[in-house]
Design a protein around this motif. Structure first.
Motif, PDB file in Angstrom:
ATOM      1  N   ARG A 167       0.477  -1.461  -0.021  1.00  0.00           N
ATOM      2  CA  ARG A 167      -0.196  -0.247  -0.309  1.00  0.00           C
ATOM      3  C   ARG A 167       1.101   1.390   0.216  1.00  0.00           C
ATOM      4  O   ARG A 167       0.366   2.233  -0.363  1.00  0.00           O
ATOM      5  N   LYS A 168       1.928   1.324   0.214  1.00  0.00           N
ATOM      6  CA  LYS A 168       2.792   2.266  -0.070  1.00  0.00           C
ATOM      7  C   LYS A 168       2.955   2.872  -0.665  1.00  0.00           C
ATOM      8  O   LYS A 168       3.247   4.618  -1.400  1.00  0.00           O
ATOM      9  N   TYR A 169       2.940   2.410  -1.974  1.00  0.00           N
ATOM     10  CA  TYR A 169       2.989   2.674  -3.310  1.00  0.00           C
ATOM     11  C   TYR A 169       2.064   2.900  -3.679  1.00  0.00           C
ATOM     12  O   TYR A 169       1.743   4.251  -5.567  1.00  0.00           O
ATOM     13  N   TYR A 170       0.635   3.537  -3.410  1.00  0.00           N
ATOM     14  CA  TYR A 170      -0.135   4.272  -3.865  1.00  0.00           C
ATOM     15  C   TYR A 170      -1.985   4.949  -2.702  1.00  0.00           C
ATOM     16  O   TYR A 170      -2.137   5.999  -2.683  1.00  0.00           O
ATOM     17  N   LEU A 171      -1.028   4.490  -1.486  1.00  0.00           N
ATOM     18  CA  LEU A 171      -2.068   5.309  -0.523  1.00  0.00           C
ATOM     19  C   LEU A 171      -1.235   6.042   0.291  1.00  0.00           C
ATOM     20  O   LEU A 171      -0.637   6.148   1.185  1.00  0.00           O
ATOM     21  N   LEU A 172      -1.145   6.991  -0.925  1.00  0.00           N
ATOM     22  CA  LEU A 172       0.422   7.909  -1.008  1.00  0.00           C
ATOM     23  C   LEU A 172      -0.352   9.351  -0.026  1.00  0.00           C
ATOM     24  O   LEU A 172      -1.853   9.160   0.047  1.00  0.00           O
ATOM     25  N   GLY A 173       0.082  10.318   0.912  1.00  0.00           N
ATOM     26  CA  GLY A 173      -0.594  11.718   1.602  1.00  0.00           C
ATOM     27  C   GLY A 173      -1.008  11.379   3.276  1.00  0.00           C
ATOM     28  O   GLY A 173      -0.968  11.700   3.806  1.00  0.00           O
ATOM     29  N   ARG A 174      -0.620  10.212   3.424  1.00  0.00           N
ATOM     30  CA  ARG A 174      -0.777   9.211   4.735  1.00  0.00           C
ATOM     31  C   ARG A 174      -0.062   9.900   5.844  1.00  0.00           C
ATOM     32  O   ARG A 174      -0.480  10.630   6.638  1.00  0.00           O
ATOM     33  N   LEU A 183      -7.943   4.407 -12.474  1.00  0.00           N
ATOM     34  CA  LEU A 183      -7.689   3.930 -11.294  1.00  0.00           C
ATOM     35  C   LEU A 183      -9.101   4.039 -10.534  1.00  0.00           C
ATOM     36  O   LEU A 183      -9.253   2.407  -9.901  1.00  0.00           O
ATOM     37  N   ARG A 184     -10.247   4.243 -10.906  1.00  0.00           N
ATOM     38  CA  ARG A 184     -11.389   3.796 -10.512  1.00  0.00           C
ATOM     39  C   ARG A 184     -12.428   2.711 -10.670  1.00  0.00           C
ATOM     40  O   ARG A 184     -12.638   1.718 -10.091  1.00  0.00           O
ATOM     41  N   THR A 185     -11.886   1.764 -11.336  1.00  0.00           N
ATOM     42  CA  THR A 185     -11.522   0.911 -12.609  1.00  0.00           C
ATOM     43  C   THR A 185     -11.171   0.004 -11.676  1.00  0.00           C
ATOM     44  O   THR A 185     -11.895  -1.345 -10.658  1.00  0.00           O
ATOM     45  N   TRP A 186      -9.902   0.005 -11.408  1.00  0.00           N
ATOM     46  CA  TRP A 186      -8.988  -0.937 -10.095  1.00  0.00           C
ATOM     47  C   TRP A 186      -9.228  -0.641  -9.116  1.00  0.00           C
ATOM     48  O   TRP A 186      -9.273  -2.023  -8.235  1.00  0.00           O
ATOM     49  N   LEU A 187      -9.705   0.560  -8.712  1.00  0.00           N
ATOM     50  CA  LEU A 187      -9.670   0.166  -6.281  1.00  0.00           C
ATOM     51  C   LEU A 187     -12.160   0.038  -6.665  1.00  0.00           C
ATOM     52  O   LEU A 187     -11.893  -0.491  -5.727  1.00  0.00           O
ATOM     53  N   ASP A 188     -12.402  -0.455  -7.787  1.00  0.00           N
ATOM     54  CA  ASP A 188     -12.935  -0.834  -7.378  1.00  0.00           C
ATOM     55  C   ASP A 188     -13.313  -2.497  -7.474  1.00  0.00           C
ATOM     56  O   ASP A 188     -14.619  -2.909  -6.827  1.00  0.00           O
ATOM     57  N   GLN A 189     -12.166  -3.123  -7.556  1.00  0.00           N
ATOM     58  CA  GLN A 189     -12.148  -4.308  -7.607  1.00  0.00           C
ATOM     59  C   GLN A 189     -11.943  -4.675  -5.588  1.00  0.00           C
ATOM     60  O   GLN A 189     -12.350  -6.043  -5.547  1.00  0.00           O
ATOM     61  N   PHE A 190     -11.739  -3.876  -5.106  1.00  0.00           N
ATOM     62  CA  PHE A 190     -11.602  -3.866  -3.519  1.00  0.00           C
ATOM     63  C   PHE A 190     -12.576  -3.312  -3.075  1.00  0.00           C
ATOM     64  O   PHE A 190     -12.421  -2.371  -2.169  1.00  0.00           O
ATOM     65  N   HIS A 191     -13.107  -2.651  -3.674  1.00  0.00           N
ATOM     66  CA  HIS A 191     -14.315  -2.237  -2.965  1.00  0.00           C
ATOM     67  C   HIS A 191     -14.656  -1.153  -2.372  1.00  0.00           C
ATOM     68  O   HIS A 191     -14.535   0.239  -1.419  1.00  0.00           O
ATOM     69  N   VAL A 192     -13.680   0.338  -2.476  1.00  0.00           N
ATOM     70  CA  VAL A 192     -13.351   1.333  -2.348  1.00  0.00           C
ATOM     71  C   VAL A 192     -13.665   2.488  -3.619  1.00  0.00           C
ATOM     72  O   VAL A 192     -13.176   2.281  -4.627  1.00  0.00           O
ATOM     73  N   THR A 193     -14.064   3.470  -3.271  1.00  0.00           N
ATOM     74  CA  THR A 193     -14.695   4.395  -4.019  1.00  0.00           C
ATOM     75  C   THR A 193     -14.044   5.381  -4.094  1.00  0.00           C
ATOM     76  O   THR A 193     -15.092   6.199  -2.654  1.00  0.00           O
TER      77      THR A 193
END
Length: 207
Positions: free
Chosen positions: A24-31, A162-172
């Motif tokens: 997650r460190k590669y795309y949960l940016l801003g933490r 990005l949104r298509t990919w995130l949708d696979q993980f139930h992320v909106t």
């Protein structure tokens, strides 16, 4: 809904929790931007809602030792990782961001700082979760939120993929977060996009 969503999160993270921090460190940016803004005072009580593996609480403890740390998560699987990482440095509890009793869970009624890091994009009724967090914020306390932004300053193809990919993980991504925060009369807020709007950060201060 609580049991259903908790079961879904356990299913998603049963194996992913073992590699969560590395990947997650590669795309949960801003933490880390949010963590730099928290700055809890001495003896402050700090709660992370949807604490996951405990990564952020671990970072807060390293930056600000001696604070009272608490973590809430709906996934028992994620809490297994958090317990292993944090030990007795934080009080952890299984619970729902929509509706939780901090006195029953932590013997603590209010918190000086509350963090919601990349969780509102996974909480179906995220507006209620933010309202619940504000209910448990001490006067003068701060609620810090960081999550995916609206990608408005990035190419459209990137946004779509990005949104298509995130949708696979139930992320909106919650594009309406700024408008929702503007409607809250319990707190003043600041909001800013990060990394060309890939992420967004907000801080609400309770009067």
């Amino acid at each position: 809904m609580t049991e259903t969503h908790g079961a879904l999160m356990d299913q998603v993270y049963r194996r992913q929790r073992l590699i969560y921090d590395v990947t997650r460190k590669y795309y949960l940016l801003g933490r880390d931007h949010a963590l730099r803004q928290i700055r809890p005072g001495p003896n402050a009580h700090v709660l992370e809602i949807a604490c996951g593996t405990g990564r952020n609480l671990d970072q807060i403890d390293a930056r600000h030792p001696g604070r009272h740390l608490y973590g809430l998560d709906i996934s028992s699987q994620m809490l297994r990782s958090a317990e292993a990482k944090l030990g007795d440095r934080a009080k952890l509890a299984l619970g729902d961001a929509y509706d939780f009793d901090p006195v029953a869970m932590f013997d603590q009624p209010q918190f000086d700082r509350i963090l919601m890091s990349y969780c509102i994009s996974m909480i179906p009724d995220w507006e209620s979760a933010i309202a619940e967090a504000l209910n448990h914020l001490a006067p003068g306390g701060q609620l810090h939120i960081v999550d995916f932004g609206d990608q408005s300053r990035l190419p459209r193809w990137f946004d779509r993929r990005l949104r298509t990919w995130l949708d696979q993980f139930h992320v909106t991504p919650r594009d309406s977060l700024p408008a929702f925060l503007a409607q809250q009369d319990k707190a003043d807020f600041t909001h800013r996009p990060l990394l060309r709007s890939y992420a967004q950060y907000a801080c609400l201060m309770k009067g």
